[in-house]
Write an enzyme that holds these catalytic residues in place. Structure first.
Site, PDB file in Angstrom:
ATOM      1  N   GLY A 135       0.897  -1.123  -0.096  1.00 14.42           N
ATOM      2  CA  GLY A 135       0.046  -0.155  -0.124  1.00 14.42           C
ATOM      3  C   GLY A 135       0.881   1.163   0.081  1.00 14.42           C
ATOM      4  O   GLY A 135       0.512   2.271  -0.754  1.00 14.42           O
ATOM      5  N   THR A 136       1.938   1.345   0.788  1.00 12.30           N
ATOM      6  CA  THR A 136       2.835   2.491   0.609  1.00 12.30           C
ATOM      7  C   THR A 136       3.321   2.821  -0.612  1.00 12.30           C
ATOM      8  O   THR A 136       3.235   3.816  -1.015  1.00 12.30           O
ATOM      9  CB  THR A 136       4.155   2.182   1.754  1.00 12.30           C
ATOM     10  OG1 THR A 136       3.470   2.024   3.093  1.00 12.30           O
ATOM     11  CG2 THR A 136       4.933   3.389   1.688  1.00 12.30           C
TER      12      THR A 136
ATOM     13  N   ASN B 237      -7.183   3.262   9.742  1.00 10.71           N
ATOM     14  CA  ASN B 237      -6.229   1.941  10.246  1.00 10.71           C
ATOM     15  C   ASN B 237      -6.316   1.717  12.017  1.00 10.71           C
ATOM     16  O   ASN B 237      -6.374   0.878  12.523  1.00 10.71           O
ATOM     17  CB  ASN B 237      -4.884   2.123   9.889  1.00 10.71           C
ATOM     18  CG  ASN B 237      -4.211   3.500  10.189  1.00 10.71           C
ATOM     19  OD1 ASN B 237      -4.501   4.394   9.675  1.00 10.71           O
ATOM     20  ND2 ASN B 237      -3.159   3.496  10.811  1.00 10.71           N
TER      21      ASN B 237
ATOM     22  N   GLN C  39      -7.193  -0.907   4.615  1.00  9.85           N
ATOM     23  CA  GLN C  39      -8.025  -1.460   5.604  1.00  9.85           C
ATOM     24  C   GLN C  39      -9.352  -1.970   5.392  1.00  9.85           C
ATOM     25  O   GLN C  39      -9.737  -2.792   5.947  1.00  9.85           O
ATOM     26  CB  GLN C  39      -7.952  -0.593   6.780  1.00  9.85           C
ATOM     27  CG  GLN C  39      -6.645  -0.034   7.601  1.00  9.85           C
ATOM     28  CD  GLN C  39      -6.111  -1.627   7.953  1.00  9.85           C
ATOM     29  OE1 GLN C  39      -6.540  -2.398   8.394  1.00  9.85           O
ATOM     30  NE2 GLN C  39      -4.825  -1.148   8.515  1.00  9.85           N
TER      31      GLN C  39
ATOM     32  N   SER D  94      -3.356  -3.482  -0.028  1.00  9.92           N
ATOM     33  CA  SER D  94      -2.029  -4.215   0.499  1.00  9.92           C
ATOM     34  C   SER D  94      -2.704  -5.923   0.674  1.00  9.92           C
ATOM     35  O   SER D  94      -3.507  -5.982   1.455  1.00  9.92           O
ATOM     36  CB  SER D  94      -1.398  -3.734   1.600  1.00  9.92           C
ATOM     37  OG  SER D  94      -0.039  -4.240   1.812  1.00  9.92           O
TER      38      SER D  94
ATOM     39  N   HIS E 154      -1.382  -7.916   2.735  1.00  7.03           N
ATOM     40  CA  HIS E 154      -1.225  -8.746   3.689  1.00  7.03           C
ATOM     41  C   HIS E 154      -2.271  -8.301   5.214  1.00  7.03           C
ATOM     42  O   HIS E 154      -2.318  -8.984   6.075  1.00  7.03           O
ATOM     43  CB  HIS E 154       0.139  -8.432   4.527  1.00  7.03           C
ATOM     44  CG  HIS E 154       0.355  -6.930   5.213  1.00  7.03           C
ATOM     45  ND1 HIS E 154       0.295  -6.699   6.406  1.00  7.03           N
ATOM     46  CD2 HIS E 154       0.568  -5.721   4.151  1.00  7.03           C
ATOM     47  CE1 HIS E 154       0.816  -5.360   6.423  1.00  7.03           C
ATOM     48  NE2 HIS E 154       0.918  -4.955   5.343  1.00  7.03           N
TER      49      HIS E 154
ATOM     50  N   THR F 217      10.884  -7.583 -12.752  1.00  8.47           N
ATOM     51  CA  THR F 217      10.168  -8.912 -12.519  1.00  8.47           C
ATOM     52  C   THR F 217       9.395  -8.873 -11.328  1.00  8.47           C
ATOM     53  O   THR F 217       9.711  -8.625 -10.424  1.00  8.47           O
ATOM     54  CB  THR F 217      11.177 -10.123 -12.552  1.00  8.47           C
ATOM     55  OG1 THR F 217      12.111  -9.947 -13.708  1.00  8.47           O
ATOM     56  CG2 THR F 217      10.569 -11.503 -12.695  1.00  8.47           C
TER      57      THR F 217
ATOM     58  N   CYS G 261       3.502   1.253  11.976  1.00 11.26           N
ATOM     59  CA  CYS G 261       4.233   1.839  11.021  1.00 11.26           C
ATOM     60  C   CYS G 261       5.232   2.752  11.578  1.00 11.26           C
ATOM     61  O   CYS G 261       5.779   3.692  10.835  1.00 11.26           O
ATOM     62  CB  CYS G 261       3.591   2.518   9.646  1.00 11.26           C
ATOM     63  SG  CYS G 261       2.331   1.264   8.811  1.00 11.26           S
TER      64      CYS G 261
END
Length: 391
Positions: A74-75, A155, A184, A204, A206, A243, A331
């Site tokens: 996401g960042t 978040n 989120q 994102s 994860h 890649t 973060c």
């Protein structure tokens, strides 16, 4: 998730990987040796797996697969979209950024607009953007090329932003571009990017119980984004060189498919778990404050503060008691500091220093809540004894 005798209640930081996702990643590592850009059989198989994952992520977001670009998370996606390189076809690039005051650091610190070309949009005491202020600023800036960035869901508090109203205002006043950090929200509430009027969203994997290090940007049909992610080869429609992380992307696709399949049932389950949790906490500590309690929120998120029970102390106690929670965004290099989100909401510093974030997810059960409450009861007993001695 329980590892030994531990309980994990920090899904907003990262969700434990689902077994199906881990299996898909392992199969991709073993069975897909080719480079997706190669033309031989192994390359074509890798390309097919890559595009299948793209379609899975696009389906979760309600986006066109051809408009989904994979990133490292996401960042990176937010940084690229907010670099000034996002523009409507045939229109100039935005020269001014309007950004929510309670945004994630990847937005607040990750954009490339000059300070004098950046404005914070205030939020109210519940953490919801001030639409009247936004409308006034859009009217005052009529004629300028603007970009608005606003989270779908916060978040730390789980508070949802009124993106439909924001898009409507943007169209009414010069058709500003609108980006949403949906990291989120994706997989927790329904998203339909194609019908939302948004110009870009970032997600994102994860947070969806997928692998770390994989994310995506979805773009509307009439916007373009200069190749500012990673310059190099022609991968990802020439938007991001290098890649592709094929195994991670395959895992992201499986995570997105499961999240979309289970979304309604899981949202209902987690809402019930969250509401029962909050009721139990407030029964024990009536003075406790739940941030954003009066606003629409994610089903899984609680931002809780008990006056006098400092987060720095509570986090250690919960960890020693086998419960993983956090004090906000994960973060900040593990530091416990004052929340910028709560500051934007006007929460007094003393109360903000007591804020804990509890975020449930696919591994969460009622027994996890009960384990939290066991430690919480001990902390409250100590707090109340301290107050009695001080009285």
């Amino acid at each position: 998730m329980q590892a030994g005798d531990r309980v994990y209640l920090d899904h907003n930081a990262t969700a434990p990987v689902r077994p199906e996702v881990a299996e898909a990643v392992a199969r991709a590592l073993l069975d897909l040796p080719g480079n997706p850009s190669s033309v031989h059989r192994e390359g074509r198989a890798a390309r097919a797996a890559l595009e299948n994952a793209r379609a899975q992520v696009a389906a979760l977001l309600g986006a066109a697969p051809a408009r989904v670009t994979f990133t490292s998370g996401g960042t990176e996606g937010a940084n690229a979209v907010l670099s000034g390189a996002l523009r409507r076809q045939g229109a100039p690039a935005p020269t001014r950024l309007l950004v929510g005051a309670s945004e994630h650091p990847c937005v607040l610190a990750g954009h490339r607009f000059a300070p004098e070309a950046t404005e914070l949009l205030p939020v109210d005491a519940e953490g919801v953007v001030d639409l009247a202020h936004l409308e006034a600023r859009l009217a005052a800036l009529a004629g300028e090329s603007l970009l608005i960035s606003l989270q779908a869901a916060n978040n730390e508090t789980g508070v949802l932003q009124p993106l439909g109203a924001v898009v409507a205002l943007a169209r009414r006043h010069g058709r500003a571009l609108v980006h949403s950090d949906a990291v989120q929200a994706a997989g927790r509430i329904p998203l339909n990017f194609a019908n939302s009027g948004l110009d870009a969203v970032t997600v994102s994997a994860h947070k969806l119980a997928g692998p770390k290090g994989v994310g995506a940007v979805a773009l509307a049909a009439d916007v373009t984004l200069d190749p500012v992610f990673v310059r190099g080869g022609g991968q990802e429609a020439r938007l991001r060189g290098g890649t592709e992380n094929l195994a991670g992307i395959v895992g992201a696709g499986v995570a997105a498919e499961i999240a979309g399949r289970d979304l309604a049932a899981e949202a209902a389950r987690l809402t019930g778990l969250r509401e029962a949790f909050e009721a139990a906490v407030l029964a024990r500590a009536p003075e406790a404050v739940v941030a954003g309690a009066g606003a629409a929120r994610l089903p899984n998120t609680v931002c809780l503060a008990v006056p006098g029970l400092e987060a720095a102390t509570a986090l250690i106690a919960f960890d020693l008691g086998g419960v993983a929670v956090s004090s906000g965004s994960a973060c900040a290099s593990g530091k416990v500091g004052r929340s910028a989100v709560l500051a934007a909401m006007g929460v007094p510093p003393a109360l903000a220093a007591c804020a804990l974030r509890i975020s449930f997810g696919w591994t969460s059960r009622e027994s996890d809540r009960d384990r939290f409450l066991t430690v919480f009861d001990r902390l409250l007993a100590t707090l109340y004894k301290r107050r009695e001695r001080a009285a």
